[in-house]
Design an enzyme around this catalytic site. Structure first.
Site, short mmCIF file in Angstrom:
data_model
loop_
_atom_site.label_atom_id
_atom_site.label_comp_id
_atom_site.label_asym_id
_atom_site.label_seq_id
_atom_site.Cartn_x
_atom_site.Cartn_y
_atom_site.Cartn_z
N ASP A 30 0.93 -1.06 -0.01
CA ASP A 30 -0.06 -0.01 0.09
C ASP A 30 0.93 1.15 0.04
O ASP A 30 2.03 1.24 0.34
CB ASP A 30 -0.91 0.04 1.23
CG ASP A 30 -2.01 0.73 1.00
OD1 ASP A 30 -3.22 -0.10 0.87
OD2 ASP A 30 -2.01 2.09 0.92
N LYS A 35 -0.74 3.14 7.01
CA LYS A 35 -1.51 1.69 7.14
C LYS A 35 -0.62 0.84 7.27
O LYS A 35 -0.65 0.00 8.09
CB LYS A 35 -2.16 1.54 5.89
CG LYS A 35 -3.66 2.23 5.83
CD LYS A 35 -4.64 1.71 4.46
CE LYS A 35 -5.89 2.55 4.69
NZ LYS A 35 -6.65 2.08 3.48
N GLU A 151 -14.16 -8.80 -7.42
CA GLU A 151 -14.67 -9.35 -5.98
C GLU A 151 -15.96 -9.00 -5.62
O GLU A 151 -16.49 -7.97 -6.00
CB GLU A 151 -13.69 -8.60 -5.31
CG GLU A 151 -13.72 -8.74 -3.81
CD GLU A 151 -13.57 -10.19 -3.43
OE1 GLU A 151 -12.44 -10.54 -3.84
OE2 GLU A 151 -14.31 -10.80 -3.10
N LEU A 153 -16.97 -10.13 -2.45
CA LEU A 153 -17.44 -10.04 -0.99
C LEU A 153 -18.06 -8.96 -0.46
O LEU A 153 -18.05 -8.01 -0.95
CB LEU A 153 -15.90 -10.13 -0.19
CG LEU A 153 -15.02 -9.02 -0.27
CD1 LEU A 153 -15.24 -7.97 0.70
CD2 LEU A 153 -13.37 -9.84 0.22
N LYS A 205 -19.59 -7.71 -12.81
CA LYS A 205 -19.46 -6.94 -11.61
C LYS A 205 -20.35 -5.94 -11.54
O LYS A 205 -21.37 -5.71 -10.59
CB LYS A 205 -17.97 -6.48 -11.10
CG LYS A 205 -17.99 -5.67 -10.13
CD LYS A 205 -18.33 -6.59 -8.70
CE LYS A 205 -18.18 -5.63 -7.50
NZ LYS A 205 -18.71 -6.37 -6.26
N GLY A 254 -35.35 -0.12 3.86
CA GLY A 254 -34.63 0.40 4.74
C GLY A 254 -34.43 1.94 4.32
O GLY A 254 -35.10 2.44 3.63
N CYS A 261 -19.86 0.67 -2.55
CA CYS A 261 -20.11 -0.01 -3.58
C CYS A 261 -21.39 0.36 -4.78
O CYS A 261 -21.31 1.00 -5.55
CB CYS A 261 -19.89 -1.66 -3.75
SG CYS A 261 -18.34 -2.04 -3.01
N LYS A 264 -21.77 4.00 -5.83
CA LYS A 264 -20.80 4.33 -6.72
C LYS A 264 -20.90 3.47 -8.16
O LYS A 264 -20.69 4.02 -9.40
CB LYS A 264 -19.27 4.22 -6.18
CG LYS A 264 -18.46 3.02 -6.09
CD LYS A 264 -17.12 3.21 -6.09
CE LYS A 264 -16.43 1.79 -5.94
NZ LYS A 264 -16.43 1.07 -7.02
N LYS A 319 -23.68 -0.61 7.15
CA LYS A 319 -24.22 -1.90 7.41
C LYS A 319 -23.66 -2.72 8.76
O LYS A 319 -22.72 -2.01 9.31
CB LYS A 319 -24.15 -2.94 6.16
CG LYS A 319 -22.92 -3.19 5.97
CD LYS A 319 -22.58 -4.06 4.86
CE LYS A 319 -23.07 -5.63 4.89
NZ LYS A 319 -22.84 -6.71 3.93
P1 NAD Z 1 -10.25 0.96 0.00
O1 NAD Z 1 -10.31 2.53 -0.32
O2 NAD Z 1 -10.83 0.60 1.36
O3 NAD Z 1 -8.91 0.40 -0.03
C1 NAD Z 1 -7.98 0.98 -1.34
C2 NAD Z 1 -6.50 0.84 -0.96
O4 NAD Z 1 -5.63 1.20 -2.03
C3 NAD Z 1 -6.22 1.76 0.06
O5 NAD Z 1 -5.60 1.45 1.34
C4 NAD Z 1 -5.12 2.75 -0.76
O6 NAD Z 1 -4.20 3.46 -0.02
C5 NAD Z 1 -4.52 1.96 -1.67
N1 NAD Z 1 -3.96 2.26 -2.72
C6 NAD Z 1 -4.32 3.40 -3.66
N2 NAD Z 1 -3.54 3.45 -4.58
C7 NAD Z 1 -2.60 2.81 -4.46
C8 NAD Z 1 -1.30 2.66 -5.15
N3 NAD Z 1 -0.84 3.08 -6.37
N4 NAD Z 1 -0.48 1.46 -4.60
C9 NAD Z 1 -0.65 1.01 -3.53
N5 NAD Z 1 -1.85 1.24 -2.86
C10 NAD Z 1 -2.59 1.94 -3.26
O7 NAD Z 1 -11.09 0.27 -1.43
P2 NAD Z 1 -11.89 -0.99 -0.96
O8 NAD Z 1 -13.22 -0.85 -0.33
O9 NAD Z 1 -10.92 -2.29 -0.66
O10 NAD Z 1 -12.44 -1.21 -2.59
C11 NAD Z 1 -11.16 -1.86 -3.44
C12 NAD Z 1 -11.84 -1.91 -5.08
O11 NAD Z 1 -12.75 -3.19 -4.67
C13 NAD Z 1 -12.99 -0.93 -5.52
O12 NAD Z 1 -12.69 -0.90 -6.82
C14 NAD Z 1 -14.21 -1.56 -5.16
O13 NAD Z 1 -15.30 -1.02 -5.71
C15 NAD Z 1 -14.01 -2.99 -5.11
N6 NAD Z 1 -14.97 -3.69 -4.20
C16 NAD Z 1 -15.06 -3.28 -2.99
C17 NAD Z 1 -15.81 -4.06 -2.16
C18 NAD Z 1 -16.19 -3.87 -0.69
O14 NAD Z 1 -17.19 -4.48 -0.15
N7 NAD Z 1 -15.52 -2.83 -0.25
C19 NAD Z 1 -16.50 -5.27 -2.77
C20 NAD Z 1 -15.99 -5.67 -3.89
C21 NAD Z 1 -15.46 -4.79 -4.81
#
Ligand code: NAD
Length: 434
Positions: A30, A35, A151, A153, A205, A254, A261, A264, A319
């Site tokens: 990251d 972090k 993903e 989840l 997705k 609700g 997600c 957006k 949630k």
């Molecule tokens: P998040 O914001 O929690 O985490 C993203 C991480 O990426 C951050 O820690 C950030 O610092 C890091 N990051 C950004 N640019 C970077 C780089 N160049 N190098 C290294 N690290 C970098 O995001 P998230 O909720 O985990 O979601 C990530 C993706 O997964 C999104 O596209 C989201 O739509 C998708 N997604 C999310 C969920 C969910 O439940 N949150 C479920 C399915 C899919």
């Protein structure tokens, strides 16, 4: 296998921990130094049920490490999984690909040997082509396949969903990449693996999330209908859900859908469609109706009290099971109530700190539910934490100033609340909808 995961957020961190638990050698990368520092000190940076123990076990076993160095993770990896954010652009609401592109540009420099570059982030159709273009330009000799690995989840169930995904969608036509992914997911014997082309995978997705958002909006429309007619939404949803074509999931009315997600991804889907010269009115209506819902909920809560009344909010996360407050309906409803100068004290079992980062000191934060409801004129349930069901509501009846509940999640048993003397209001039931 050697796996590098880029992004240690709500997707990357549980996935990294999960793959390590399966015996892989996982390096989580990251660019947020804070972090990585915390994770290297053994401190989790987000809450997810069951994550902490597994995280500690795998770090101790030497299968899981954290770094800010792309080189360290990527150069030895068989597979690099990108899980960086794709937030909505503040104006157009299209998916902002700056983090995806930055990660691709950086990782391209360190590819050594055959490597699968898998995108777990939710990305618009054609993003795989873009990533491939970036990598080919920066490192033309790289022996890599860029695949889509969306993903699915659910936050709050991330560990459960990691180990028991109902489907694994893989977008690639490369036989070599397919073989790597088959090996990676070999332990998931009960999950269906579907190989499709990269664009189909990217679309699956968005199509899935938009469908679920429409389904939620549909049941909220039905709740509005029930409130006028005297039908009971919970009974209607139960009856509908018995039809196997409909299914019983996502039929809970609700305060509107939220989180990082659905809002957006519906916007991004609509934007993509317009780019291709078509519109998706079903999705656009869902967005508009859902956007209107927090104001409606805020008004319902405020209507239950006089000006300057104390509103106790139970639940801030979008949630239950998570500390994530991104686009949380609770935060949106609170913001609408703050516009009307409401006096709010809130409590969430896990999300007080995340909410503080968004709302600051515009509201008071309680250390527990009982402190939150003390002397309250209205209690608003905004997140469906099961802990709220298990509270001593007898005690709450004595602590609150006025025994009034607006249950925006239909979480509590109406008859029991009424027996305790509460004026109990909820969603989709005319007799007890205030
Ligand atoms: P998040 O914001 O929690 O985490 C993203 C991480 O990426 C951050 O820690 C950030 O610092 C890091 N990051 C950004 N640019 C970077 C780089 N160049 N190098 C290294 N690290 C970098 O995001 P998230 O909720 O985990 O979601 C990530 C993706 O997964 C999104 O596209 C989201 O739509 C998708 N997604 C999310 C969920 C969910 O439940 N949150 C479920 C399915 C899919």
């Amino acid at each position: 296998m050697k796996i590098a995961i880029i992004g240690t957020g709500y997707v990357g961190l549980p996935s990294g921990v999960g793959f390590a638990e399966l015996g892989n050698d996982v390096c989580c990368i990251d660019n947020n130094i804070n972090k990585i520092d915390l994770l290297n000190k053994g401190i989790l940076t987000l809450y997810e049920d069951g994550l902490e123990e597994m995280f500690k076990r795998n770090v101790q076993a030497g299968r899981l490490r954290f770094t800010t160095s792309m080189k360290e993770g990527v150069s030895t990896a068989d597979i690099v999984i990108s899980a960086v954010g794709t937030p909505p652009h503040p104006i157009t609401k299209e998916a902002d690909l700056q983090y995806i592109e930055a990660a691709a540009s950086e990782l391209a420099n360190y590819i050594q040997g055959y490597t699968v570059i898998a995108t777990k982030s939710t990305v618009p159709v054609g993003t795989g082509d873009k990533i491939e273009g970036i990598i080919r330009k920066i490192n033309p000799k790289a022996d890599a396949d860029v695949i889509s690995l969306p993903e699915f989840l659910r936050e709050g169930f991330a560990i459960h969903d990691f180990f028991a995904p109902d489907r694994i969608i893989v977008g690639t036509n490369s036989e070599r990449a397919r073989a790597v992914i088959k090996e990676l997911y070999a332990p998931f014997k009960n999950s269906t693996m579907l190989f499709v082309n990269r664009k189909s995978s990217e679309t699956i997705k968005y199509a899935s999330n938009a469908f679920l958002a429409v389904k939620l909006n549909y049941i909220n429309e039905m709740a509005n209908f029930c409130e006028k007619t005297g039908a009971d939404l919970d009974e209607v949803a139960k009856g509908m859900g018995l039809d196997s074509r409909i299914g019983n999931k996502f039929l809970k009315a609700g305060p509107g859908f939220g989180g990082s997600c659905f809002p957006k991804d519906t916007h991004a889907m609509s934007f993509m469609a317009r780019q291709y010269g078509i519109t998706m009115p079903l999705i656009d209506t869902t967005i508009a109706e859902n956007d209107a819902r927090p104001s409606i909920m805020a008004e319902r809560i405020l209507n239950l009290a006089d000006a300057n009344a104390k509103i106790a909010v139970l639940g801030l996360a979008f949630k239950d099971g998570t500390d994530d407050c991104r686009t949380s309906p609770a935060i949106q409803i609170i913001s609408k109530m703050l516009e009307k100068k409401a006096n709010i004290t809130a409590y969430d079992p896990k999300a007080n700190i995340s909410a503080l980062k968004i709302l600051g000191n515009k509201i008071a934060y309680a250390e527990n539910a009982y402190d939150a409801v003390k002397d309250a004129d209205v209690i608003a349930i905004l997140t469906e934490w099961k802990q709220f069901k298990e509270l001593d509501w007898h005690k709450i009846a004595t602590l609150a100033k006025s025994k009034t509940i607006m249950d925006c999640r239909n979480l509590l048993p109406a008859d029991e609340m009424q027996a305790l003397g509460f004026t109990y209001c909820c969603i989709g039931k005319r007799d007890i909808t205030c």
